[in-house]
Motif scaffolding. Sequence first.
Motif, PDB file in Angstrom:
ATOM      1  N   ILE A 122      25.873  19.739 -24.028  1.00 57.15           N
ATOM      2  CA  ILE A 122      26.825  19.968 -22.938  1.00 57.15           C
ATOM      3  C   ILE A 122      26.533  19.039 -21.765  1.00 57.15           C
ATOM      4  CG2 ILE A 122      27.570  21.644 -21.210  1.00 57.15           C
ATOM      5  CD1 ILE A 122      27.138  23.813 -23.340  1.00 57.15           C
ATOM      6  N   LEU A 123      25.250  18.863 -21.446  1.00 51.06           N
ATOM      7  CA  LEU A 123      24.879  17.999 -20.328  1.00 51.06           C
ATOM      8  C   LEU A 123      25.316  16.564 -20.573  1.00 51.06           C
ATOM      9  CD1 LEU A 123      23.390  17.483 -17.657  1.00 51.06           C
ATOM     10  CD2 LEU A 123      21.273  17.245 -18.978  1.00 51.06           C
ATOM     11  N   LEU A 124      25.020  16.020 -21.748  1.00 55.11           N
ATOM     12  CA  LEU A 124      25.365  14.630 -22.036  1.00 55.11           C
ATOM     13  C   LEU A 124      26.873  14.427 -22.144  1.00 55.11           C
ATOM     14  CD1 LEU A 124      22.314  14.233 -22.504  1.00 55.11           C
ATOM     15  CD2 LEU A 124      22.895  12.816 -24.474  1.00 55.11           C
ATOM     16  N   GLU A 125      27.541  15.343 -22.843  1.00 55.83           N
ATOM     17  CA  GLU A 125      28.978  15.144 -23.050  1.00 55.83           C
ATOM     18  C   GLU A 125      29.754  15.285 -21.752  1.00 55.83           C
ATOM     19  OE1 GLU A 125      32.498  16.297 -26.182  1.00 55.83           O
ATOM     20  OE2 GLU A 125      30.470  17.058 -26.466  1.00 55.83           O
ATOM     21  N   SER A 126      29.306  16.159 -20.858  1.00 58.51           N
ATOM     22  CA  SER A 126      30.002  16.314 -19.577  1.00 58.51           C
ATOM     23  C   SER A 126      29.956  15.031 -18.758  1.00 58.51           C
ATOM     24  CB  SER A 126      29.383  17.465 -18.782  1.00 58.51           C
ATOM     25  OG  SER A 126      28.048  17.162 -18.399  1.00 58.51           O
ATOM     26  N   VAL A 127      28.944  14.213 -18.998  1.00 63.83           N
ATOM     27  CA  VAL A 127      28.816  12.948 -18.264  1.00 63.83           C
ATOM     28  C   VAL A 127      29.519  11.817 -19.005  1.00 63.83           C
ATOM     29  CG1 VAL A 127      27.183  11.257 -17.348  1.00 63.83           C
ATOM     30  CG2 VAL A 127      26.627  13.690 -17.261  1.00 63.83           C
ATOM     31  N   LEU A 128      29.187  11.622 -20.277  1.00 64.56           N
ATOM     32  CA  LEU A 128      29.660  10.445 -21.004  1.00 64.56           C
ATOM     33  C   LEU A 128      31.130  10.520 -21.388  1.00 64.56           C
ATOM     34  CD1 LEU A 128      26.566   9.866 -23.333  1.00 64.56           C
ATOM     35  CD2 LEU A 128      27.121   8.721 -21.180  1.00 64.56           C
ATOM     36  N   SER A 129      31.699  11.730 -21.468  1.00 59.32           N
ATOM     37  CA  SER A 129      33.103  11.849 -21.849  1.00 59.32           C
ATOM     38  C   SER A 129      34.046  11.841 -20.650  1.00 59.32           C
ATOM     39  CB  SER A 129      33.323  13.147 -22.641  1.00 59.32           C
ATOM     40  OG  SER A 129      33.052  14.288 -21.835  1.00 59.32           O
ATOM     41  N   HIS A 130      33.519  11.620 -19.463  1.00 61.94           N
ATOM     42  CA  HIS A 130      34.374  11.625 -18.274  1.00 61.94           C
ATOM     43  C   HIS A 130      35.400  10.492 -18.354  1.00 61.94           C
ATOM     44  CE1 HIS A 130      35.564  11.491 -14.016  1.00 61.94           C
ATOM     45  NE2 HIS A 130      35.169  12.749 -13.978  1.00 61.94           N
ATOM     46  N   PRO A 131      36.665  10.761 -18.016  1.00 59.64           N
ATOM     47  CA  PRO A 131      37.708   9.725 -18.131  1.00 59.64           C
ATOM     48  C   PRO A 131      37.407   8.449 -17.363  1.00 59.64           C
ATOM     49  CG  PRO A 131      38.695  11.885 -17.782  1.00 59.64           C
ATOM     50  CD  PRO A 131      37.220  12.069 -17.609  1.00 59.64           C
ATOM     51  N   GLN A 287      27.517  10.217 -10.601  1.00 62.02           N
ATOM     52  CA  GLN A 287      28.334  10.779 -11.662  1.00 62.02           C
ATOM     53  C   GLN A 287      28.156  12.297 -11.754  1.00 62.02           C
ATOM     54  OE1 GLN A 287      30.294   8.606 -13.141  1.00 62.02           O
ATOM     55  NE2 GLN A 287      31.345  10.022 -14.506  1.00 62.02           N
ATOM     56  N   THR A 288      26.920  12.752 -11.681  1.00 65.38           N
ATOM     57  CA  THR A 288      26.649  14.183 -11.700  1.00 65.38           C
ATOM     58  C   THR A 288      25.199  14.433 -11.328  1.00 65.38           C
ATOM     59  OG1 THR A 288      26.838  16.205 -13.046  1.00 65.38           O
ATOM     60  CG2 THR A 288      25.897  14.291 -14.091  1.00 65.38           C
ATOM     61  N   PHE A 289      24.909  15.649 -10.951  1.00 68.08           N
ATOM     62  CA  PHE A 289      23.517  16.057 -10.792  1.00 68.08           C
ATOM     63  C   PHE A 289      23.416  17.530 -11.167  1.00 68.08           C
ATOM     64  CE2 PHE A 289      25.130  17.445  -6.696  1.00 68.08           C
ATOM     65  CZ  PHE A 289      24.418  18.603  -6.431  1.00 68.08           C
ATOM     66  N   ARG A 290      22.219  17.914 -11.593  1.00 66.86           N
ATOM     67  CA  ARG A 290      21.989  19.301 -12.000  1.00 66.86           C
ATOM     68  C   ARG A 290      20.603  19.730 -11.557  1.00 66.86           C
ATOM     69  NH1 ARG A 290      22.791  21.593 -18.090  1.00 66.86           N
ATOM     70  NH2 ARG A 290      24.950  21.110 -17.554  1.00 66.86           N
ATOM     71  N   LEU A 291      20.523  20.939 -11.045  1.00 66.99           N
ATOM     72  CA  LEU A 291      19.252  21.539 -10.640  1.00 66.99           C
ATOM     73  C   LEU A 291      18.812  22.530 -11.710  1.00 66.99           C
ATOM     74  CD1 LEU A 291      19.969  22.211  -6.856  1.00 66.99           C
ATOM     75  CD2 LEU A 291      18.469  20.450  -7.797  1.00 66.99           C
ATOM     76  N   VAL A 292      17.536  22.456 -12.107  1.00 70.51           N
ATOM     77  CA  VAL A 292      16.988  23.340 -13.125  1.00 70.51           C
ATOM     78  C   VAL A 292      15.705  23.941 -12.590  1.00 70.51           C
ATOM     79  CG1 VAL A 292      16.084  23.504 -15.474  1.00 70.51           C
ATOM     80  CG2 VAL A 292      17.975  21.934 -14.976  1.00 70.51           C
ATOM     81  N   GLY A 293      15.607  25.257 -12.610  1.00 68.66           N
ATOM     82  CA  GLY A 293      14.390  25.908 -12.158  1.00 68.66           C
ATOM     83  C   GLY A 293      14.685  27.095 -11.269  1.00 68.66           C
ATOM     84  N   PRO A 294      13.694  27.927 -11.035  1.00 72.70           N
ATOM     85  CA  PRO A 294      13.910  29.156 -10.259  1.00 72.70           C
ATOM     86  C   PRO A 294      13.929  28.958  -8.749  1.00 72.70           C
ATOM     87  CG  PRO A 294      11.633  29.047 -11.003  1.00 72.70           C
ATOM     88  CD  PRO A 294      12.327  27.868 -11.607  1.00 72.70           C
ATOM     89  N   GLU A 295      13.457  27.813  -8.266  1.00 76.01           N
ATOM     90  CA  GLU A 295      13.368  27.628  -6.816  1.00 76.01           C
ATOM     91  C   GLU A 295      14.724  27.298  -6.219  1.00 76.01           C
ATOM     92  OE1 GLU A 295      11.156  24.345  -4.216  1.00 76.01           O
ATOM     93  OE2 GLU A 295       9.781  25.817  -5.051  1.00 76.01           O
TER      94      GLU A 295
END
Length: 320
Positions: A122-131, A287-295
């Motif tokens: 999901i992470l890769l496709e949301s970025v690479l498939s962008h129009p 293009q995108t950013f994502r935060l991962v973690g409990p903080e």
Amino acid sequence: MTSLSKAEKSYIQSSLLSDPPLRLDGRSLEDYRPIALETGVVPLANGSARVCIGRPGRGGYVQEAGGVGGGTEVVVGVKLEVAGVGDEEGGGKVACTVSCSPAAYPSLSSNALDDLQSDLTILLESVLSHPSLRPNNLVIVPGKKAWAVKLDAVVFADGGNVVDCLMLACRAALWDTKVPRTKSVEYRAPRRHAARGDVGMDVDVDEEAGKLGGLETKGESSATDFELTDYWDEGEVLSGRESWPVCVTLNVLSNMHFLDAKLQEEASVPLRMYVMYAFPRGKPILQTFRLVGPEVSTIDQIRGLTKVAINLCFRPPSQA
């Protein structure tokens, strides 16, 4: 995925926060492990790449015993398939699939491994498939057929920083991809001379059309099919291939950050930030950013980290 005790996490965190910071392998905070990249590794793919981050082990594999302390290895293959064109696709589409070898994650159950593969896909496709990143030379028959770009990524070993490795391998494989040249084909049924007296009228006949008939290679917009003029491994490169994004993963601990975390370091930090920049016309675009973690992170911290990431993308090679 590495499980650490509270004492181990506290030791790693205190080492990173010391002055000067200390890492497990002696690197500075913004140093990467050695990176090896090669293209053309999958013979039957239209494009492919293999990326290793870290020290290779015996036999060329980067995984060490139990996956602890080893490197990260990803192989990506690109296959072009003919697909119909829908309103939502325009001139072609890009799809991604990520598979993880069970040997890379020996401690994960099959369900947890499936969840990891789904998250990475999901992470890769949301970025690479962008129009905005779609190449404009995927059209085969305008409005009818186009090339669908299918990326298949396999994680053979995970020694940390797998998202950066995946994005780098995808970018290299897309850079290596060749689009076969095609020639439009129009089918035109031969026209027959009408006998005088049929339905009470004479019919004019296009004799030239009667001579051609059958299949024509005319390159007109009325074409309904195509034929290849190149072999599958020949053709032209994907247009705009320099625009494909790269990822910089910032591992955040307190008010500091560091790059290219190993598994033990990843398990010790409360927050990671994936920042992905594309480069249309040489200018960086977030293009995108994502935060991962409990903080929890603040807007000011996110803004500062994105500026750090763009500076790292344009850091001179001698400092990378």
